[in-house]
Scaffold this motif. Sequence first.
Motif, PDB file in Angstrom:
ATOM      1  N   CYS A   4      -3.040  58.981   6.296  1.00 20.94           N
ATOM      2  CA  CYS A   4      -1.954  59.185   5.338  1.00 20.94           C
ATOM      3  C   CYS A   4      -1.656  60.675   5.332  1.00 20.94           C
ATOM      4  O   CYS A   4      -2.453  61.464   4.810  1.00 20.94           O
ATOM      5  CB  CYS A   4      -2.382  58.693   3.970  1.00 20.94           C
ATOM      6  SG  CYS A   4      -1.166  58.948   2.657  1.00 20.94           S
ATOM      7  N   GLN A  47       3.172  59.589   4.734  1.00 22.02           N
ATOM      8  CA  GLN A  47       3.398  58.831   5.962  1.00 22.02           C
ATOM      9  C   GLN A  47       2.088  58.175   6.364  1.00 22.02           C
ATOM     10  O   GLN A  47       1.145  58.864   6.772  1.00 22.02           O
ATOM     11  CB  GLN A  47       3.910  59.739   7.073  1.00 22.02           C
ATOM     12  CG  GLN A  47       4.243  59.011   8.357  1.00 22.02           C
ATOM     13  CD  GLN A  47       4.828  59.938   9.407  1.00 22.02           C
ATOM     14  OE1 GLN A  47       4.760  61.153   9.279  1.00 22.02           O
ATOM     15  NE2 GLN A  47       5.407  59.367  10.446  1.00 22.02           N
ATOM     16  N   GLN A  97       6.076  63.468   0.142  1.00 19.86           N
ATOM     17  CA  GLN A  97       6.288  62.244   0.915  1.00 19.86           C
ATOM     18  C   GLN A  97       5.012  61.917   1.675  1.00 19.86           C
ATOM     19  O   GLN A  97       4.323  62.822   2.154  1.00 19.86           O
ATOM     20  CB  GLN A  97       7.449  62.422   1.895  1.00 19.86           C
ATOM     21  CG  GLN A  97       8.807  62.557   1.212  1.00 19.86           C
ATOM     22  CD  GLN A  97       9.945  62.694   2.202  1.00 19.86           C
ATOM     23  OE1 GLN A  97       9.786  63.274   3.268  1.00 19.86           O
ATOM     24  NE2 GLN A  97      11.085  62.127   1.862  1.00 19.86           N
ATOM     25  N   TYR A 119      -1.244  50.528   2.064  1.00 19.68           N
ATOM     26  CA  TYR A 119      -0.424  51.596   1.517  1.00 19.68           C
ATOM     27  C   TYR A 119      -1.316  52.720   1.001  1.00 19.68           C
ATOM     28  O   TYR A 119      -2.349  52.471   0.388  1.00 19.68           O
ATOM     29  CB  TYR A 119       0.410  51.091   0.336  1.00 19.68           C
ATOM     30  CG  TYR A 119       1.376  49.989   0.653  1.00 19.68           C
ATOM     31  CD1 TYR A 119       0.979  48.653   0.566  1.00 19.68           C
ATOM     32  CD2 TYR A 119       2.686  50.264   1.010  1.00 19.68           C
ATOM     33  CE1 TYR A 119       1.864  47.628   0.840  1.00 19.68           C
ATOM     34  CE2 TYR A 119       3.584  49.244   1.288  1.00 19.68           C
ATOM     35  CZ  TYR A 119       3.162  47.932   1.206  1.00 19.68           C
ATOM     36  OH  TYR A 119       4.043  46.913   1.474  1.00 19.68           O
ATOM     37  N   CYS A 156      -0.056  55.668   8.789  1.00 19.84           N
ATOM     38  CA  CYS A 156      -0.004  55.131  10.144  1.00 19.84           C
ATOM     39  C   CYS A 156      -1.411  54.759  10.591  1.00 19.84           C
ATOM     40  O   CYS A 156      -2.386  55.013   9.882  1.00 19.84           O
ATOM     41  CB  CYS A 156       0.635  56.117  11.103  1.00 19.84           C
ATOM     42  SG  CYS A 156      -0.238  57.670  11.272  1.00 19.84           S
ATOM     43  N   TRP A 176       4.343  56.722  -3.064  1.00 21.47           N
ATOM     44  CA  TRP A 176       3.777  55.725  -2.145  1.00 21.47           C
ATOM     45  C   TRP A 176       4.289  55.954  -0.729  1.00 21.47           C
ATOM     46  O   TRP A 176       5.451  56.331  -0.525  1.00 21.47           O
ATOM     47  CB  TRP A 176       4.188  54.318  -2.596  1.00 21.47           C
ATOM     48  CG  TRP A 176       3.526  53.894  -3.858  1.00 21.47           C
ATOM     49  CD1 TRP A 176       3.880  54.241  -5.143  1.00 21.47           C
ATOM     50  CD2 TRP A 176       2.376  53.057  -3.975  1.00 21.47           C
ATOM     51  NE1 TRP A 176       3.007  53.659  -6.028  1.00 21.47           N
ATOM     52  CE2 TRP A 176       2.086  52.936  -5.348  1.00 21.47           C
ATOM     53  CE3 TRP A 176       1.560  52.393  -3.056  1.00 21.47           C
ATOM     54  CZ2 TRP A 176       1.008  52.175  -5.822  1.00 21.47           C
ATOM     55  CZ3 TRP A 176       0.497  51.633  -3.525  1.00 21.47           C
ATOM     56  CH2 TRP A 176       0.233  51.534  -4.898  1.00 21.47           C
ATOM     57  N   GLY A 177       3.414  55.693   0.230  1.00 19.14           N
ATOM     58  CA  GLY A 177       3.825  55.681   1.617  1.00 19.14           C
ATOM     59  C   GLY A 177       4.482  54.360   1.962  1.00 19.14           C
ATOM     60  O   GLY A 177       4.523  53.442   1.142  1.00 19.14           O
ATOM     61  N   GLN A 178       4.951  54.234   3.176  1.00 25.49           N
ATOM     62  CA  GLN A 178       5.735  53.062   3.571  1.00 25.49           C
ATOM     63  C   GLN A 178       4.876  51.872   3.950  1.00 25.49           C
ATOM     64  O   GLN A 178       5.404  50.772   4.084  1.00 25.49           O
ATOM     65  CB  GLN A 178       6.669  53.417   4.748  1.00 25.49           C
ATOM     66  CG  GLN A 178       6.009  53.391   6.113  1.00 25.49           C
ATOM     67  CD  GLN A 178       5.135  54.597   6.400  1.00 25.49           C
ATOM     68  OE1 GLN A 178       4.852  55.412   5.536  1.00 25.49           O
ATOM     69  NE2 GLN A 178       4.712  54.718   7.652  1.00 25.49           N
ATOM     70  N   GLY A 179       3.597  52.035   4.128  1.00 26.73           N
ATOM     71  CA  GLY A 179       2.726  50.916   4.492  1.00 26.73           C
ATOM     72  C   GLY A 179       2.532  50.809   5.991  1.00 26.73           C
ATOM     73  O   GLY A 179       3.429  51.138   6.777  1.00 26.73           O
ATOM     74  N   THR A 180       1.356  50.335   6.374  1.00 28.79           N
ATOM     75  CA  THR A 180       1.055  50.104   7.781  1.00 28.79           C
ATOM     76  C   THR A 180       0.297  48.781   7.887  1.00 28.79           C
ATOM     77  O   THR A 180      -0.613  48.512   7.109  1.00 28.79           O
ATOM     78  CB  THR A 180       0.257  51.282   8.377  1.00 28.79           C
ATOM     79  OG1 THR A 180       0.066  51.076   9.779  1.00 28.79           O
ATOM     80  CG2 THR A 180      -1.090  51.486   7.690  1.00 28.79           C
TER      81      THR A 180
END
Length: 123
Positions: free
Chosen positions: A21, A4, A2, A94, A6, A113-117
């Motif tokens: 990331c 993350q 996973q 991302y 930010c 993929w991460g959730q995006g910032t």
Amino acid sequence: VQLQACGGGSVQVGGSLTLSCAFHGDRSSLYAVGWFRQAPGKEREFVAGIARSGGTIYYSDSVKGRFTISRDNANNTVYLQLNLVKPEDTAIYYCATARNIFPPRDFWGYEFWGQGTQVTVSS
């Protein structure tokens, strides 16, 4: 694994921002990593990519010389340093990973993929 992402936020033209990331569930050293961005109404585009070891790095022409991608495999984190930002850098950013040695330049080459910032550049 996973991811993350930010570090996003609002920044003025010419300013700097650092995105991170973080990997959870597996070692980052097993993956090549890419950063992508997507602005409203536009397709997701490749920004930068870094190989597993960090020895090979790719940038899109639009960010070359202004952005820097790096990785700290000891801390399972990949970074994207944004310098000299422009209004056209405004987008959701991302991070993504691929079980490759080298980072693909196309989004379909990535598995996770991460959730995006959100990054917003104001003048």
